[in-house]
Design an enzyme around this catalytic site. Structure first.
Site: not given
Ligand SMILES: NC(=O)c1ccc[n+]([C@@H]2O[C@H](COP(=O)([O-])OP(=O)(O)OC[C@H]3O[C@@H](n4cnc5c(N)ncnc54)[C@H](O)[C@@H]3O)[C@@H](O)[C@H]2O)c1
Lengths: 221, 260
Positions: B139, B158, B162
């Site tokens: 992230s 968090y 990361k």
């Molecule tokens: N969306 C953003 O703006 C953003 C920015 C920076 C980093 N991220 C990172 O990207 C990744 C995905 O985020 P996203 O935006 O798609 O979120 P999201 O909530 O849409 O999807 C995350 C998914 O992970 C699954 N999950 C949670 N815990 C789990 C576990 N223990 N085992 C298996 N699956 C699990 C959830 O059920 C969900 O479907 C994350 O690591 C997040 O920290 C996202």
């Protein structure tokens, strides 16, 4: 007199930093899992000692309530535990947790416990002892590297959270004692202590969020 | 057809990553804690997507699911560690001092241990094949500290986890490089998703800015926020032959938000 809590206070860096801070007029509390060693180190430098395991949040909170408030915190517990664990894919997954508990959560626990007192006093300084592996992951210590990377960025986040309260937070990257001769290791600890003392002093009033390399160029290899 | 195992495959970014990989000819296993998430995304992506249920926090489960994928599809060519996100982990906003320490482990377990578990389980398959690719979803918060508390849930822990993912990526890249395995990370910034479409993102940013000037950061580009496809395209690139000499990097996908 300002109080400073030094975790890992019986260690190579913790005790050297304690000695240097006593010279600066700080009231120094050396906290270490090894209470006997902390006592001995404290006695030698004119500090006090407590037995404290930083992986136990409740214990760190109790120590902060009992001996605080602290104007300074130095997180030197952990040493290089996990730095030479060997290749990650040949490691036993059961060994990972202890490294994270000590090297990452130990710092979270310490900052969390000491910060409320600093916030109430509207001042304070934190020096987190990280490692170069946090900026450049090392294949002999992948979990250690992850934790130290976490400590460096935690330092940056804490600056954002604590700046309005007059609290400064910095990180130090000490040299690697494994790669130094015994005599150099003592000099190295004294140099790290000098930098920690500067960061906790008013001379560093504008220095916060810095990650300072004290490896004598070792990190360039 | 090469096979990629994508954790958090039922999430917003998992879907973007799945789409990009399938379009480039990959077979994709979408592994998610929530079976309904994985199934929904697999159905939307169509041919080439297979849903599976997995809690990445549990080493034995991660190993079993990855071994099964390798067996079912004949190889395991890529791993994308994308499970997590603070929304999915139900971590409220707040500073290190305000947050409940009970929540720290949620982030540490998924972001760090989930990544460790799946990498450890995938590595033997890749070593045997003498090739493979791993992409860890880090992230922007892991590159320069968490944004102000008004925006990020559990920011201190968090962002620390990361940053840990980034340093771990560098360590593992050096360990697995001799086996022909490349390990990289990507750092998304603020992305539109199903839960947060563009209009909602703009509204959030404006209210942040009103509450705390300077906190509602957006990209300097004409398009203020990222999309799941931005992340998918970058992951697919890092896993492609075009990225054959890229390892240990963390690609900044924040659209320059970090430059502020
Ligand atoms: N969306 C953003 O703006 C953003 C920015 C920076 C980093 N991220 C990172 O990207 C990744 C995905 O985020 P996203 O935006 O798609 O979120 P999201 O909530 O849409 O999807 C995350 C998914 O992970 C699954 N999950 C949670 N815990 C789990 C576990 N223990 N085992 C298996 N699956 C699990 C959830 O059920 C969900 O479907 C994350 O690591 C997040 O920290 C996202």
């Amino acid at each position: 007199m300002n109080s400073v809590l030094i975790t890992g206070g019986a260690g190579r860096l913790g005790s050297a930093i304690g000695k240097r801070l006593v010279a600066d007029g700080w009231r120094v509390l050396l906290a270490d899992k090894d209470g006997t060693a902390a006592e001995a180190a404290a006695k030698a430098i004119g500090a006090t000692a407590i037995t404290l395991d930083v992986t136990d949040l409740a214990a760190v909170e109790r120590a902060a309530a009992q001996h605080g408030p602290f104007a300074g915190l130095v997180t030197a517990a952990g040493g290089r535990f996990g730095a030479q664990a060997g290749p990650f894919t040949e490691s036993d997954p059961a060994t990972w947790r202890a490294i994270v508990e000590l090297q990452l959560k130990g710092v979270l626990n310490s900052c969390r416990s000491v910060l409320p007192g600093m916030i109430a006093a509207k001042r304070g300084g934190i020096v987190n002892i990280a490692a170069i592996e946090g900026l450049r992951g090392h294949p002999q210590g992948a979990i250690f590297s992850a934790c130290k990377g976490g400590v460096i960025v935690l330092t940056e986040t804490l600056v954002r959270e604590c700046r309005p309260h007059g609290i400064r937070v910095n990180a130090l990257l000490p040299g690697n004692p494994d790669s130094l001769a015994k005599s150099q290791a003592a000099d190295d600890a004294a140099d790290v202590a000098e930098m920690a003392a500067f960061l906790l002093s008013d001379k560093a009033a504008r220095t916060t969020g810095a990650t300072i390399d004290v490896t004598a160029g070792w990190s360039l290899h | 057809m090469p096979t990629a195992f994508v954790t958090g495959g039922g999430g917003a970014l998992g879907r973007g990553i799945g789409r990009a990989l399938i379009d480039k000819g990959w077979q994709v296993v979408l592994a998610d804690l929530k079976p309904e998430h994985a199934e929904e995304v697999a159905a939307a992506l169509g041919a080439g997507a297979t849903p599976t249920t997995l809690n990445v926090n549990e080493f034995a489960l991660a190993k079993a699911a990855i071994d099964k994928a390798a067996k079912d599809f004949g190889s395991l060519d890529a791993l994308v560690n994308c499970a997590g996100g603070t929304m999915a982990l139900r971590v409220p906003k707040g500073t290190l001092v305000e947050n409940d320490p009970e929540h720290w482990d949620r982030m540490i377990n998924v972001n760090l241990f989930g990544t460790f578990n799946c990498a450890y389980a995938a590595a033997p398959h890749m070593k045997a094949a003498k090739r493979g690719g791993i992409v860890n979803i880090a992230s922007g918060a892991g590159m320069r500290g968490g944004p102000p508390e008004s925006r990020q849930s559990g920011a201190a822990v968090y962002s620390a986890t990361k940053a840990g993912v980034i340093a771990f990526t560098q360590a593992l890249a050096q360990e697995l490089g001799p086996h022909g395995i490349r390990v990289n990370a990507v750092a998304p910034g603020r992305n539109e998703s199903r839960a947060k479409p563009l209009a909602k993102m703009i509204e959030m940013q404006q209210s942040e800015e009103a509450r705390e000037p300077g906190s509602g950061r957006a990209s300097p580009l004409p398009r203020p926020f990222g999309k799941p496809s931005d992340i998918g395209d970058a992951v697919a690139f890092l896993l492609s032959a075009e990225a054959d000499y890229i390892t240990g990097c963390c690609l900044d996908l924040t659209g320059g938000i970090r430059l502020h």
